[in-house]
Scaffold this motif. Structure first.
Motif, short mmCIF file in Angstrom:
data_model
loop_
_atom_site.label_atom_id
_atom_site.label_comp_id
_atom_site.label_asym_id
_atom_site.label_seq_id
_atom_site.Cartn_x
_atom_site.Cartn_y
_atom_site.Cartn_z
N TRP A 84 0.85 -1.18 0.00
CA TRP A 84 0.00 0.00 0.00
C TRP A 84 0.89 1.23 0.00
N VAL A 85 0.56 2.19 -0.83
CA VAL A 85 1.29 3.45 -0.80
C VAL A 85 0.27 4.59 -0.88
N GLY A 86 -0.38 4.82 0.23
CA GLY A 86 -1.35 5.91 0.30
C GLY A 86 -1.71 6.17 1.73
N PRO A 87 -1.85 7.44 2.14
CA PRO A 87 -2.08 7.78 3.54
C PRO A 87 -3.44 7.36 4.05
N THR A 88 -4.40 7.07 3.16
CA THR A 88 -5.72 6.67 3.62
C THR A 88 -5.79 5.17 3.86
N LYS A 89 -4.73 4.44 3.54
CA LYS A 89 -4.68 3.01 3.77
C LYS A 89 -3.49 2.71 4.67
N ALA A 90 -3.30 1.43 4.98
CA ALA A 90 -2.12 1.05 5.74
C ALA A 90 -0.89 1.42 4.92
N THR A 91 0.02 2.17 5.51
CA THR A 91 1.10 2.76 4.73
C THR A 91 2.35 1.91 4.72
N SER A 92 3.10 2.01 3.64
CA SER A 92 4.39 1.35 3.50
C SER A 92 5.36 2.35 2.90
N GLY A 93 6.64 2.11 3.09
CA GLY A 93 7.62 3.01 2.52
C GLY A 93 9.02 2.51 2.73
N LEU A 94 9.99 3.22 2.17
CA LEU A 94 11.40 2.87 2.27
C LEU A 94 12.14 3.86 3.16
N VAL A 95 12.99 3.35 4.04
CA VAL A 95 13.81 4.19 4.91
C VAL A 95 15.19 3.54 5.02
N LYS A 96 16.10 4.22 5.68
CA LYS A 96 17.45 3.73 5.93
C LYS A 96 17.61 3.43 7.41
N VAL A 97 18.03 2.21 7.74
CA VAL A 97 18.24 1.80 9.12
C VAL A 97 19.61 1.15 9.23
N ASP A 98 20.48 1.74 10.07
CA ASP A 98 21.84 1.21 10.26
C ASP A 98 22.57 1.04 8.94
N GLY A 99 22.41 1.97 8.03
CA GLY A 99 23.12 1.95 6.77
C GLY A 99 22.57 0.98 5.75
N ARG A 100 21.44 0.35 6.02
CA ARG A 100 20.86 -0.61 5.10
C ARG A 100 19.44 -0.21 4.71
N LEU A 101 19.00 -0.75 3.58
CA LEU A 101 17.65 -0.47 3.12
C LEU A 101 16.64 -1.16 4.02
N ALA A 102 15.62 -0.42 4.41
CA ALA A 102 14.56 -0.97 5.25
C ALA A 102 13.21 -0.66 4.64
N PHE A 103 12.30 -1.58 4.82
CA PHE A 103 10.94 -1.44 4.30
C PHE A 103 9.97 -1.39 5.48
N VAL A 104 9.22 -0.29 5.57
CA VAL A 104 8.21 -0.14 6.62
C VAL A 104 6.93 -0.77 6.11
N GLU B 79 22.25 -7.37 2.39
CA GLU B 79 22.90 -7.17 1.10
C GLU B 79 23.67 -8.41 0.63
N GLU B 80 24.23 -9.18 1.56
CA GLU B 80 25.05 -10.32 1.15
C GLU B 80 24.24 -11.34 0.35
N SER B 81 23.01 -11.58 0.77
CA SER B 81 22.19 -12.60 0.12
C SER B 81 21.02 -12.01 -0.65
N ILE B 82 20.92 -10.68 -0.67
CA ILE B 82 19.78 -9.99 -1.30
C ILE B 82 18.47 -10.60 -0.78
N ALA B 83 18.42 -10.78 0.53
CA ALA B 83 17.23 -11.35 1.17
C ALA B 83 16.75 -10.41 2.26
N TRP B 84 15.47 -10.50 2.58
CA TRP B 84 14.87 -9.64 3.58
C TRP B 84 14.77 -10.38 4.91
N LYS B 85 14.97 -9.64 5.98
CA LYS B 85 14.85 -10.21 7.32
C LYS B 85 13.95 -9.32 8.15
#
Length: 399
Positions: free
Chosen positions: A273-293, A315-321
């Motif tokens: 979802w990418v809209g303020p009227t719904k449950a929101t999601s987005g990209l941020v930086k956490v500890d120098g790595r890509l994070a998905f909210v 980044e090593e395995s291109i996997a999400w945790k």
């Protein structure tokens, strides 16, 4: 010695000491030195000095601020922009203060020399990238909030009436050349036919745009197809962005050094979802790595509270945790459907959440991942209730 002017003393100072002193001055003061001598003029555009000044500014809380865009009524003909721009001076120094004040950037909003009807597309190190709100123009400009320098970039796509143009610029930094670059993506629509082209412009070097041919079927979210702002993030010379042309929610990474794209699959079991009227999601930086909210969810132990899931890209395995599940320290019940939540992350590993509640003062929440603790501030002088379109952390920059 007391009768000597500062300029008379400068020749007696070793250059390394002089550079160290100047690196600690704010950008507004440094720009005044450019006209003093050729030495100062060349020094202030020297890459090692600008890097030194930027790194030093990141250690000074007084040089950090938060930029917030607040949309005005678009039907008003007297407003030169769609947005009013506010800054909030936040630092570790005011942790004991529970109230922060938003200050309007009047000089920017009322400037007739800026092209009208613009919106912020991305920001980096205190530089902000603006695009014109138009389906007939590809105008992009870079603005420095510290020095108030405004750099319009040349146009290379001319509207001929045969198709609509959706132009978008993303600002990045090439760690190899130590130069700032802009990635411009233009979506051309003719009936049901859609095509996309990409160009790169190096600030201070290029006179025209260079087309990038090795690009996927990709176009980032912007004000034409999304009202939620946190759809891109810059990390170590790579900008990550959600792809508006792929409904499966893939993420596209563009490396400003190699000027190449690569696709990254979204986190598992997520709904993009990418809209303020719904449950929101987005990209941020956490500890120098890509994070998905990920989507906001109720606290199972306390249904009146909401929280969010943070996925971290390994980044090593291109996997999400799934790294964190955090819950807001305030209740959103009763105002949740009318609540606007906006996320941003700063250089010290915190995520900031701006909460716009109906009939309430805006609230700014900071979550420290290392301490696993929240801080809460009430924001004054910011019009409410309304829809915020963007929130960015801004640092002092001499560029």
């Amino acid at each position: 010695m007391t009768t000597l002017s500062a300029s008379a003393l400068l020749p007696f100072l070793p250059q390394e000491i002089l550079v160290e002193i100047l690196s600690k001055l704010p950008a507004k003061s440094l720009v005044r030195f450019k006209c003093v001598s050729k030495f100062f003029s060349s020094l202030l555009v020297d890459h090692p000095f600008t890097d030194l000044h930027r790194n030093w500014s990141l250690t000074l809380p007084s040089r950090m601020s938060i930029l917030i865009l607040y949309p005005v009524l678009w039907r008003e003909p007297n407003f030169p922009n769609f947005n009013w721009h506010y800054t909030i001076n936040y630092s570790e120094e005011n942790q004991g203060n529970l109230h922060l004040q938003a200050n309007r950037l009047q000089y920017f909003d009322d400037n007739p020399n800026l092209f009208r009807k613009l919106y912020l597309s991305s920001s980096l190190n205190g530089l902000i990238c603006f695009c014109r709100f138009s389906d007939r123009s590809d105008e992009i400009a870079i603005h420095n909030l510290s020095t108030r320098q405004h750099i319009p970039l040349p146009s290379n796509c001319h509207y001929d009436g045969s198709c609509k143009m959706n132009a978008f610029g993303l600002l990045g930094f090439d760690s190899g050349s130590r130069r700032y670059k802009v990635l411009k993506s233009v979506e051309f629509t003719t009936g049901d036919s859609v095509s996309v082209k990409h160009w790169v412009f190096t600030l201070g070097v290029d006179k025209s745009w260079r087309e990038i041919h090795s690009s996927p079927y990709y176009h980032p979210y912007n004000c034409f197809n999304n009202h939620f702002y946190s759809t891109s993030v810059h990390i170590d010379g790579v900008i990550y962005s959600l792809n508006s042309l792929n409904k499966d929610g893939d993420i596209v990474a563009f490396d400003f050094r190699t000027e190449n794209f690569r696709a990254i699959p979204p986190p598992p079991s997520t709904t993009m979802w990418v809209g303020p009227t719904k449950a929101t999601s987005g990209l941020v930086k956490v500890d120098g790595r890509l994070a998905f909210v990920n989507n906001l969810k109720r606290d199972e132990l306390n249904p009146l509270r909401y929280g969010m899931t943070i996925w971290i890209l390994e980044e090593e395995s291109i996997a999400w945790k799934k790294q964190y599940v955090i819950h807001f320290p305030i209740s959103l019940e009763g105002s949740f459907n009318k609540t606007n939540l906006f996320f941003a992350s700063n250089h010290v590993g915190e995520i900031a959440v701006l909460v716009m509640l109906k009939r309430s003062v805006p609230i700014l929440l900071f979550y420290n991942f290392r301490k696993r603790s929240w801080r809460k501030f009430d924001i004054y002088q910011l019009p409410v209730p309304h829809l915020i379109t963007a929130m960015h952390f801004i640092s002092d920059n001499i560029f």
